[in-house]
Write a protein that holds these residues in place. Structure first.
Motif, mmCIF file in Angstrom:
data_model
loop_
_atom_site.group_PDB
_atom_site.id
_atom_site.type_symbol
_atom_site.label_atom_id
_atom_site.label_comp_id
_atom_site.label_asym_id
_atom_site.label_seq_id
_atom_site.Cartn_x
_atom_site.Cartn_y
_atom_site.Cartn_z
ATOM 1 N N CYS A 76 0.814 -1.228 0.000
ATOM 2 C CA CYS A 76 0.000 0.000 0.000
ATOM 3 C C CYS A 76 0.844 1.273 0.000
ATOM 4 O O CYS A 76 0.327 2.358 -0.246
ATOM 5 N N ILE A 82 -8.260 7.205 9.973
ATOM 6 C CA ILE A 82 -7.557 5.934 10.191
ATOM 7 C C ILE A 82 -7.960 5.319 11.538
ATOM 8 O O ILE A 82 -8.057 4.104 11.684
ATOM 9 N N ARG A 90 -9.211 1.591 11.904
ATOM 10 C CA ARG A 90 -8.597 0.617 12.827
ATOM 11 C C ARG A 90 -9.634 0.024 13.779
ATOM 12 O O ARG A 90 -9.548 -1.124 14.174
ATOM 13 N N TYR A 129 4.411 14.103 -0.812
ATOM 14 C CA TYR A 129 4.259 12.659 -0.946
ATOM 15 C C TYR A 129 5.117 12.203 -2.122
ATOM 16 O O TYR A 129 4.765 12.400 -3.279
ATOM 17 N N PHE A 153 -5.170 18.452 6.960
ATOM 18 C CA PHE A 153 -5.238 17.117 6.369
ATOM 19 C C PHE A 153 -4.880 16.049 7.406
ATOM 20 O O PHE A 153 -5.581 15.028 7.535
ATOM 21 N N ASN A 154 -3.796 16.270 8.138
ATOM 22 C CA ASN A 154 -3.354 15.255 9.112
ATOM 23 C C ASN A 154 -4.406 14.995 10.180
ATOM 24 O O ASN A 154 -4.591 13.868 10.630
ATOM 25 N N SER A 181 -2.119 3.427 -0.829
ATOM 26 C CA SER A 181 -2.815 4.165 0.234
ATOM 27 C C SER A 181 -4.076 3.472 0.757
ATOM 28 O O SER A 181 -4.862 4.087 1.473
ATOM 29 N N CYS A 182 -4.261 2.215 0.418
ATOM 30 C CA CYS A 182 -5.498 1.546 0.840
ATOM 31 C C CYS A 182 -5.389 0.907 2.227
ATOM 32 O O CYS A 182 -4.507 0.089 2.457
ATOM 33 N N PRO A 183 -6.287 1.260 3.131
ATOM 34 C CA PRO A 183 -6.276 0.614 4.446
ATOM 35 C C PRO A 183 -7.148 -0.644 4.503
ATOM 36 O O PRO A 183 -7.238 -1.284 5.535
ATOM 37 N N MET A 184 -7.811 -0.974 3.390
ATOM 38 C CA MET A 184 -8.716 -2.143 3.362
ATOM 39 C C MET A 184 -8.363 -3.042 2.177
ATOM 40 O O MET A 184 -9.222 -3.400 1.370
ATOM 41 N N ALA A 185 -7.111 -3.424 2.081
ATOM 42 C CA ALA A 185 -6.618 -4.145 0.898
ATOM 43 C C ALA A 185 -7.470 -5.380 0.594
ATOM 44 O O ALA A 185 -7.819 -6.143 1.500
ATOM 45 N N LEU A 224 -0.506 -0.313 8.511
ATOM 46 C CA LEU A 224 -1.809 -0.830 8.966
ATOM 47 C C LEU A 224 -1.902 -2.347 8.871
ATOM 48 O O LEU A 224 -2.942 -2.928 9.152
ATOM 49 N N TYR A 225 -0.837 -2.972 8.439
ATOM 50 C CA TYR A 225 -0.926 -4.409 8.167
ATOM 51 C C TYR A 225 0.056 -5.247 8.996
ATOM 52 O O TYR A 225 0.169 -6.444 8.778
ATOM 53 N N ARG A 277 -12.891 -5.117 10.111
ATOM 54 C CA ARG A 277 -11.726 -4.884 9.232
ATOM 55 C C ARG A 277 -10.889 -6.149 9.050
ATOM 56 O O ARG A 277 -10.518 -6.503 7.934
ATOM 57 N N TYR A 327 -6.953 12.911 8.543
ATOM 58 C CA TYR A 327 -6.399 11.581 8.260
ATOM 59 C C TYR A 327 -6.349 10.734 9.539
ATOM 60 O O TYR A 327 -6.773 9.568 9.547
ATOM 61 N N THR A 341 -1.295 10.839 -2.979
ATOM 62 C CA THR A 341 -1.105 11.243 -1.584
ATOM 63 C C THR A 341 -1.416 10.029 -0.700
ATOM 64 O O THR A 341 -1.724 8.946 -1.202
ATOM 65 N N ILE A 342 -1.419 10.258 0.595
ATOM 66 C CA ILE A 342 -1.712 9.165 1.534
ATOM 67 C C ILE A 342 -3.227 9.038 1.795
ATOM 68 O O ILE A 342 -3.665 8.194 2.574
#
Lengths: 79, 634
Positions: A16, B225, B229, A31, B217-218, B282-286, A67-68, B234, B221, B71-72
């Motif tokens: 990711c 996240i 989490r 970035y 942004f932070n 940038s994916c938190p849910m691959a 996150l992994y 998840r 973000y 971006t993230i």
């Protein structure tokens, strides 16, 4: 900022790039994974390769963003 | 000016004379069309002449990302494509994941526009300002996996869009794969690239993306996240990927095929099929898969896919008796660059026609069996246009060349096979949107709380409507369906599903349910403003999405599309035999059987909600004026 040991678990990496994105933003203000201090190779191959560049100071920023569970942070020296 | 989020640059390449130019974007256009899919429509409308032959040099391909890509921003990785598609004749948008958009942004471009035709096979290589059209003689004829692997070996970390042999041979339904994983281009993007002698597009970059307000942004973000989490499901999403969204075993069980259903179980997937999880930047849910066959004839086969559901859906076909054969066949299809949904539908269609005597082995020129070898043969003759494969390769609309009267039996919309079958899934927006979208039956842009039976009760629906940014003034109308017992008006809701999809895809955000659930219009607008500094209001974003959709529709009106093309397939009004079951066409809640009058009313309501002319199903002059699109009427 502390200095940490970071354990790498490449088998958990999904590619990711969140580690690279967070690192490059912290140190370059944009970035820019190409200039990140954490290097990823073959991220979509069977086993990704994760390495730290020579200028990495092991601040742990990347690991905190992962996150992994591919980067595990172990504190060795709190300043 | 300084661009944040956006790169502000468009790369234009004429493949005929190899003229390459980089032009700046105009801020007022960006504000009107947002980026990605919306800007693609704008750039396409400025360049593509109506009635262009999709496979001629005059057709164009526009690829675009979005201001959040690179971006993230969680879930921002989408690559949108625009062209005129051979399978349907529609001007449409397609969308895919993986790393192409990410690398394109890093190279410094928001969009690429390709026109013309290369004099011989080429691939396009982009590394920042270095642009090269490279001789592809030696890779023409390779499959997508071979091509992508070769590019990765040569250029290391890069994004790759490639075509396989199906694209090279101008198979109307040929798709492309991004990074040999994510499908891009249902309806024939692969054939369009093939017609341009363009084997692949390879991009990498080192320019980076700046954002306007990092502090803001932070904050957004970190909060986002934190929600991700804490999301209790998840872990199971990451573990099961897309299998969690559509348990294919359910379909097989309904068909009475319990043995096959067990092979699609979570347990079998985890124990015998899944190699490892991969995800988009940038994916938190691959949720992308590397699959491995661990035993039997195909032991050692590795397959990359954007969704485990793809090979599993092939497995619902009568021709494949075990999961490993389904994965093997899916792998062949992916390598050639065929559309697995279409091939599965085609196989089932021919089987049904043979069973009822509408087609014979003599018509086909070979003996038809519902087995693996016949599947393999069908794929080969279509890809290489051999025998009747030459007709089948020209898509559903041409199958009547094989034998008259087959059209009545087909389950297609505007030349593409139905993906979301309402007699099985009930009539949600996914099912309905296939009817009204000029691109015909497809997967993506009708997503809403009605997706695959999700959504639940009225209160939950309302909270989703709020999340999608549906104006308060419209909500009452959404609860006024043609029959009270239907509870919701899917026709009216579809308008807002399309607009929400347009917003996400223009920003470059993922619309899949597991990411979509974390977004709201208000939240993504805040992210957008923190990233770009443009400080657009929610209403402006909503209006930009509506403007983009109307422009796409207007382009298709010029192509000759009208209300008569928005026809429900006749077969939907007759029962679907599914194993021992006979499934009928019901509303989303399963309370009211949908007849032609109700279907007509839902279409009327859709056009009404869009502010379009009901009789023709086209944008009204008033609406085009309101959106500032009248100059495209000419």
């Amino acid at each position: 900022m502390g200095v940490y040991e970071i354990l790498i678990h490449p088998e958990k990496c999904v590619g990711c790039r969140i580690c690279q994105l967070s690192c490059s933003f912290l140190y370059n203000g944009k970035y820019l994974p190409a200039f990140s201090r954490i290097e990823l190779h073959d991220i979509y191959e069977l086993t990704p390769k994760i390495e730290f560049s020579e200028d990495c100071i092991k601040c742990g920023h990347c690991a905190r963003h992962c996150l992994y569970g591919a980067l595990e942070i172990i504190e060795v020296n709190e300043n | 000016m300084n661009w944040y989020g956006y790169t502000g640059k468009i790369l234009e390449i004429n493949l005929s004379d190899e003229k390459i130019s980089s032009t700046g974007e105009d801020l007022k256009d960006v504000k009107k069309f947002l980026g990605g899919m919306g800007m693609n429509f704008f750039l396409g409308a400025e360049r593509l002449k109506p009635r262009t032959n999709p496979l001629s040099p005059d057709n164009i391909i526009v690829l675009g990302t979005g201001p959040m890509v690179g971006t993230i921003m969680p879930g921002a990785s989408r690559t949108s494509g625009f062209s005129k598609f051979p399978a349907t004749g529609a001007v449409a948008s397609v969308c895919g994941g993986m790393s192409f958009g990410f690398h394109l942004k890093q190279a410094g471009y928001d969009h690429i526009i390709l026109s013309g035709k290369a004099d011989k096979p080429k691939y396009l290589y982009i590394f920042d300002d270095h642009i090269d059209l490279v001789n592809a003689d030696k890779i023409w004829g390779l499959d997508i996996v071979e091509t992508t692997n070769l590019m990765w070996r040569k250029y290391d970390d890069c994004g790759v869009i490639a075509i396989g042999q199906a694209g090279e041979n101008l198979v109307f339904g040929a798709i492309t794969l991004i990074d040999k994983t994510s499908t891009l281009g249902r309806g024939g993007l692969g054939a369009i690239m093939g017609s341009k002698n363009l084997k692949a597009i390879v991009v990498k970059g080192s320019k980076g993306i700046e954002i306007a307000n990092p502090k803001q942004f932070n904050k957004l973000y970190d909060s986002f996240i934190d929600r991700v989490r804490k999301y209790p499901h998840r872990d199971s999403w990451i573990e099961l990927g897309m299998l969690r969204s559509l348990p294919v075993g359910m379909i097989l069980n309904a068909k009475g095929e319990k043995k096959k259903a067990r092979q699609c179980s979570d347990r079998n997937y985890l124990k015998n099929i899944k190699f490892r999880r991969i995800g988009c930047p940038s994916c938190p849910m691959a949720d992308k898969d590397i699959l491995e066959i661990r035993e039997g004839k195909f032991e050692g086969l590795l397959n990359y896919t954007s969704s485990i559901i793809n090979p599993f859906l092939m497995f619902t076909s009568d021709g494949l008796s075990s999961y490993d054969r389904a994965i093997k066949i899916f792998d062949v299809i992916s390598r050639y660059g065929l559309d697995s949904l279409t091939i599965t539908s085609l196989f089932d269609f021919i089987s049904r026609m043979i069973d009822q005597g509408s087609l014979t082995n003599k018509d086909l020129g070979f003996e038809w069996k519902k087995d693996y070898n016949t599947y393999e043969h069908l794929i080969e003759i279509i890809t290489y246009r051999n025998g009747i494969g030459n007709i089948l390769a020209d898509g559903w609309k041409e199958i009547t060349r094989l034998k008259a009267n087959l059209e009545e039996e087909m389950l297609t919309i505007k030349g593409l096979d139905v993906v979301f079958e309402p007699r099985f899934l009930k009539l949600g927006t996914m099912e309905f949107e296939q009817v009204v979208n000029p691109k015909g039956a497809h997967v993506a842009s009708g997503g809403s709380p009605t997706y695959v039976g999700a959504g639940g009760g009225i209160e939950k629906m309302k909270s989703h409507f709020n999340r999608m940014g549906i104006p308060e003034s419209a909500v009452d109308r959404l609860f006024r369906p043609p029959k009270k017992e239907m509870n919701i008006n899917v026709g009216r809701l579809t308008r807002y599903s399309e607009d929400w999809y347009t917003i996400l895809t223009s920003f470059g955000l993922c619309a899949r349910a597991q990411m979509n659930r974390f977004y709201s219009l208000e939240l993504v607008t805040s992210f957008y403003n923190a990233i770009t500094g443009l400080n657009l209001k929610v209403d402006e974003i909503r209006l930009a999405a509506e403007r983009s959709w109307n422009l796409m529709k207007l382009m298709n009106v010029k192509e000759g599309f009208s209300r008569q093309d928005d026809a429900f397939p006749k077969n939907w009004f007759t029962p679907l035999k599914y194993g021992e079951n006979k499934l009928e066409f019901y509303d989303f809640y399963g309370n009211v059987k949908i007849n032609r009058d109700i279907a007509k009313q839902l279409l009327d309501d859709y056009y009404d909600e869009r502010g379009w002319d009901k009789e023709n199903g086209t944008p009204s002059t008033h609406k085009l004026k309101e959106l500032g699109l009248t100059r495209y009427l000419l």
